[in-house]
Scaffold this motif. Structure first.
Motif, PDB file in Angstrom:
ATOM      1  N   ALA A 249       6.800  42.273  54.010  1.00  0.00           N
ATOM      2  CA  ALA A 249       5.600  42.345  53.137  1.00  0.00           C
ATOM      3  C   ALA A 249       5.306  43.787  52.808  1.00  0.00           C
ATOM      4  O   ALA A 249       4.193  44.155  52.079  1.00  0.00           O
ATOM      5  CB  ALA A 249       4.313  41.716  53.947  1.00  0.00           C
TER       6      ALA A 249
ATOM      7  N   VAL B 131       0.968  36.069  57.158  1.00  0.00           N
ATOM      8  CA  VAL B 131       1.042  37.125  56.041  1.00  0.00           C
ATOM      9  C   VAL B 131       0.434  36.555  54.931  1.00  0.00           C
ATOM     10  O   VAL B 131      -0.357  37.124  54.236  1.00  0.00           O
ATOM     11  CB  VAL B 131       2.545  37.371  55.938  1.00  0.00           C
ATOM     12  CG1 VAL B 131       2.541  38.043  54.528  1.00  0.00           C
ATOM     13  CG2 VAL B 131       3.156  38.469  56.679  1.00  0.00           C
ATOM     14  N   ASN B 132       0.791  35.317  54.513  1.00  0.00           N
ATOM     15  CA  ASN B 132      -0.102  34.762  53.273  1.00  0.00           C
ATOM     16  C   ASN B 132      -1.461  34.696  53.723  1.00  0.00           C
ATOM     17  O   ASN B 132      -2.557  34.808  52.664  1.00  0.00           O
ATOM     18  CB  ASN B 132       0.315  33.278  53.174  1.00  0.00           C
ATOM     19  CG  ASN B 132       1.847  33.359  52.602  1.00  0.00           C
ATOM     20  OD1 ASN B 132       2.637  34.366  52.318  1.00  0.00           O
ATOM     21  ND2 ASN B 132       2.598  32.262  52.467  1.00  0.00           N
TER      22      ASN B 132
ATOM     23  N   GLN C 226       5.260  33.722  58.229  1.00  0.00           N
ATOM     24  CA  GLN C 226       4.762  33.773  56.721  1.00  0.00           C
ATOM     25  C   GLN C 226       3.376  33.292  56.658  1.00  0.00           C
ATOM     26  O   GLN C 226       2.603  33.780  55.512  1.00  0.00           O
ATOM     27  CB  GLN C 226       5.798  33.143  55.772  1.00  0.00           C
ATOM     28  CG  GLN C 226       5.758  33.359  54.404  1.00  0.00           C
ATOM     29  CD  GLN C 226       6.099  35.140  54.160  1.00  0.00           C
ATOM     30  OE1 GLN C 226       6.854  35.644  54.697  1.00  0.00           O
ATOM     31  NE2 GLN C 226       5.092  35.690  53.150  1.00  0.00           N
TER      32      GLN C 226
ATOM     33  N   GLY D 253      -7.413  39.419  51.150  1.00  0.00           N
ATOM     34  CA  GLY D 253      -7.397  40.351  50.288  1.00  0.00           C
ATOM     35  C   GLY D 253      -7.310  41.861  51.154  1.00  0.00           C
ATOM     36  O   GLY D 253      -7.254  42.930  50.483  1.00  0.00           O
ATOM     37  N   TRP D 254      -6.639  41.737  52.198  1.00  0.00           N
ATOM     38  CA  TRP D 254      -6.295  42.688  53.070  1.00  0.00           C
ATOM     39  C   TRP D 254      -4.894  43.472  52.644  1.00  0.00           C
ATOM     40  O   TRP D 254      -3.971  42.775  52.509  1.00  0.00           O
ATOM     41  CB  TRP D 254      -6.191  42.512  54.596  1.00  0.00           C
ATOM     42  CG  TRP D 254      -7.493  41.951  55.449  1.00  0.00           C
ATOM     43  CD1 TRP D 254      -8.723  41.625  54.733  1.00  0.00           C
ATOM     44  CD2 TRP D 254      -7.754  41.417  56.685  1.00  0.00           C
ATOM     45  NE1 TRP D 254      -9.543  41.341  55.534  1.00  0.00           N
ATOM     46  CE2 TRP D 254      -9.061  41.060  56.718  1.00  0.00           C
ATOM     47  CE3 TRP D 254      -6.929  41.536  57.836  1.00  0.00           C
ATOM     48  CZ2 TRP D 254      -9.594  40.491  57.934  1.00  0.00           C
ATOM     49  CZ3 TRP D 254      -7.337  40.881  58.885  1.00  0.00           C
ATOM     50  CH2 TRP D 254      -8.708  40.404  58.635  1.00  0.00           C
ATOM     51  N   PRO D 255      -4.887  44.797  52.250  1.00  0.00           N
ATOM     52  CA  PRO D 255      -3.825  45.210  51.713  1.00  0.00           C
ATOM     53  C   PRO D 255      -2.617  45.498  52.966  1.00  0.00           C
ATOM     54  O   PRO D 255      -2.818  45.990  54.010  1.00  0.00           O
ATOM     55  CB  PRO D 255      -4.126  46.788  51.387  1.00  0.00           C
ATOM     56  CG  PRO D 255      -5.419  47.063  52.027  1.00  0.00           C
ATOM     57  CD  PRO D 255      -6.058  45.667  52.397  1.00  0.00           C
ATOM     58  N   LEU D 256      -1.456  44.872  52.763  1.00  0.00           N
ATOM     59  CA  LEU D 256      -0.218  45.013  53.630  1.00  0.00           C
ATOM     60  C   LEU D 256       0.746  45.737  53.272  1.00  0.00           C
ATOM     61  O   LEU D 256       1.536  46.893  54.000  1.00  0.00           O
ATOM     62  CB  LEU D 256       0.557  43.595  53.692  1.00  0.00           C
ATOM     63  CG  LEU D 256      -0.017  42.642  54.677  1.00  0.00           C
ATOM     64  CD1 LEU D 256       0.525  41.403  54.587  1.00  0.00           C
ATOM     65  CD2 LEU D 256      -0.362  43.427  56.146  1.00  0.00           C
ATOM     66  N   SER D 257       0.984  46.244  52.070  1.00  0.00           N
ATOM     67  CA  SER D 257       1.954  47.199  51.369  1.00  0.00           C
ATOM     68  C   SER D 257       1.499  48.745  51.921  1.00  0.00           C
ATOM     69  O   SER D 257       0.483  49.218  51.641  1.00  0.00           O
ATOM     70  CB  SER D 257       1.870  47.016  49.972  1.00  0.00           C
ATOM     71  OG  SER D 257       2.795  48.082  49.340  1.00  0.00           O
TER      72      SER D 257
ATOM     73  N   VAL E 203      -2.882  38.075  52.768  1.00  0.00           N
ATOM     74  CA  VAL E 203      -2.857  38.245  51.576  1.00  0.00           C
ATOM     75  C   VAL E 203      -4.229  37.520  50.904  1.00  0.00           C
ATOM     76  O   VAL E 203      -4.958  38.117  50.089  1.00  0.00           O
ATOM     77  CB  VAL E 203      -1.715  37.758  50.897  1.00  0.00           C
ATOM     78  CG1 VAL E 203      -1.722  37.905  49.412  1.00  0.00           C
ATOM     79  CG2 VAL E 203      -0.477  38.684  51.207  1.00  0.00           C
ATOM     80  N   ARG E 204      -4.348  36.316  51.401  1.00  0.00           N
ATOM     81  CA  ARG E 204      -5.508  35.403  50.713  1.00  0.00           C
ATOM     82  C   ARG E 204      -7.124  36.295  51.077  1.00  0.00           C
ATOM     83  O   ARG E 204      -7.623  36.241  50.440  1.00  0.00           O
ATOM     84  CB  ARG E 204      -5.572  34.238  51.258  1.00  0.00           C
ATOM     85  CG  ARG E 204      -4.634  33.283  50.629  1.00  0.00           C
ATOM     86  CD  ARG E 204      -4.847  31.783  51.042  1.00  0.00           C
ATOM     87  NE  ARG E 204      -5.143  31.438  52.324  1.00  0.00           N
ATOM     88  CZ  ARG E 204      -4.303  31.129  53.298  1.00  0.00           C
ATOM     89  NH1 ARG E 204      -2.969  31.243  52.934  1.00  0.00           N
ATOM     90  NH2 ARG E 204      -4.449  30.498  54.384  1.00  0.00           N
TER      91      ARG E 204
END
Ligand code: ATR
Length: 288
Positions: free
Chosen positions: A156, A122-123, A119, A129-133, A126-127
């Motif tokens: 994610a 993953v966090n 995690q 700004g790279w898209p995971l969805s 996200v910080r």
């Protein structure tokens, strides 16, 4: 009241965890003492160290190389494991299970294991700004580091996952084992291949091999490309990242993952939420 924490490893002198956790404690204005704990590399030594620490009033411990698997075995046999620790097959965070203590259980039986590494990665992504969805992701490596990030990546919302490894059979076995252990992973179609056979365009490629510790470089196909490349190693030259940066990808080493997993452990132990970006800025100023 000073709350006591340790990070257990062998070797441990290099660990940055005390400095990171001190920045967190200052940010939320609590008093902590976070120390490095060397430990002999055997099961009896590890159990003795963690039991002595928690008997002495310790609140939480981080576990690093080579003890993450040992900590898992310890908690599996006694105090229990979080879902992420179970799937990762490894523990990086120890704490006491208050319910066990309330029911009269011993401290030894209350030592509970969690894993915040995946995690934390993953966090960090996200910080950045790279898209995971919806992302098409390739994960290179099938050892302990790779194993721990598969469930958090799927949670994610990534769309596709390919696991590439030098030894393909290890990647295939990893997928079989994880699918048996987690319905979330079983529902996700994961493909495997040899690292040299990984080709085409991905959104994100993550290097979870230990190759960065050696002077070798990963043999990658010429037409392998991505928008974002992440190496879980940090603090050294990483030819893996250079290769993708040269082709226009955004890249990141894994230092932010280290801070991310630490923040999640700290939050778990203290109940205080950490502003990770602010802490990262403070830490980089300390390095200047
Ligand atoms: P960790 O806990 O860091 O993941 P590990 O469990 O020993 O360590 O796994 C190391 C990973 O790096 C494996 O995926 C390994 O590939 P193999 O399964 O084929 O051994 C990979 N690795 C290590 N050195 C490598 C190299 N020189 N080339 C390619 N892959 C390498």
């Amino acid at each position: 009241m000073t709350r006591h924490f340790i990070v257990i490893g062998n070797p441990i002198a290099h660990s940055k965890s005390p400095q990171i956790h001190q920045v967190f404690a200052t940010q939320v204005d609590i008093d902590i003492c976070y120390q490095r704990q060397h430990c002999p590399d055997n099961a009896a030594g590890f159990s003795a160290v963690i039991e002595a620490f928690f008997h002495g009033g310790g609140v939480g411990a981080n576990v690093t190389v080579p003890f993450k698997q040992r900590a898992y075995d310890n908690c599996l046999a006694r105090g229990g494991l979080s879902e992420h620790a179970k799937i990762a097959g490894a523990v990086n965070t120890l704490l006491l299970n208050e319910a066990v203590l309330k029911n009269g259980g011993s401290i030894k039986d209350a030592i509970y294991g969690d894993n915040t590494d995946g995690q934390g990665l993953v966090n960090h992504i996200v910080r950045l700004g790279w898209p995971l969805s919806g992302a098409r992701v390739a994960l290179i490596g099938a050892g302990g580091a790779a194993r721990g990030i598969i469930l958090p990546l799927i949670e994610a919302g990534i769309a596709q996952l390919t696991i590439a490894n030098r030894t393909v059979s290890k990647a295939t076995k990893l997928v079989t084992d994880l699918s048996a252990a987690s319905p979330t992973i079983a529902q996700h179609h994961i493909t495997t291949c040899a690292t040299t056979d990984l080709t085409g365009q991905f959104d994100l490629i993550i290097n979870a091999t230990s190759i960065g510790l050696s002077s070798n470089t990963l043999p990658l196909a010429d037409d392998l490309n991505c928008h974002y490349a992440y190496d879980m190693m940090y603090g050294r030259a990483l030819p893996f990242l250079q290769r993708f940066a040269d082709r226009g990808a955004q890249t990141s080493e894994g230092y932010g993952m280290l801070i991310g997993q630490a923040a999640l452990s700290f939050e778990r132990w203290t109940g205080h939420a950490i502003n990770v970006e602010q802490a990262t800025t403070t830490l980089s100023k300390q390095h200047e």
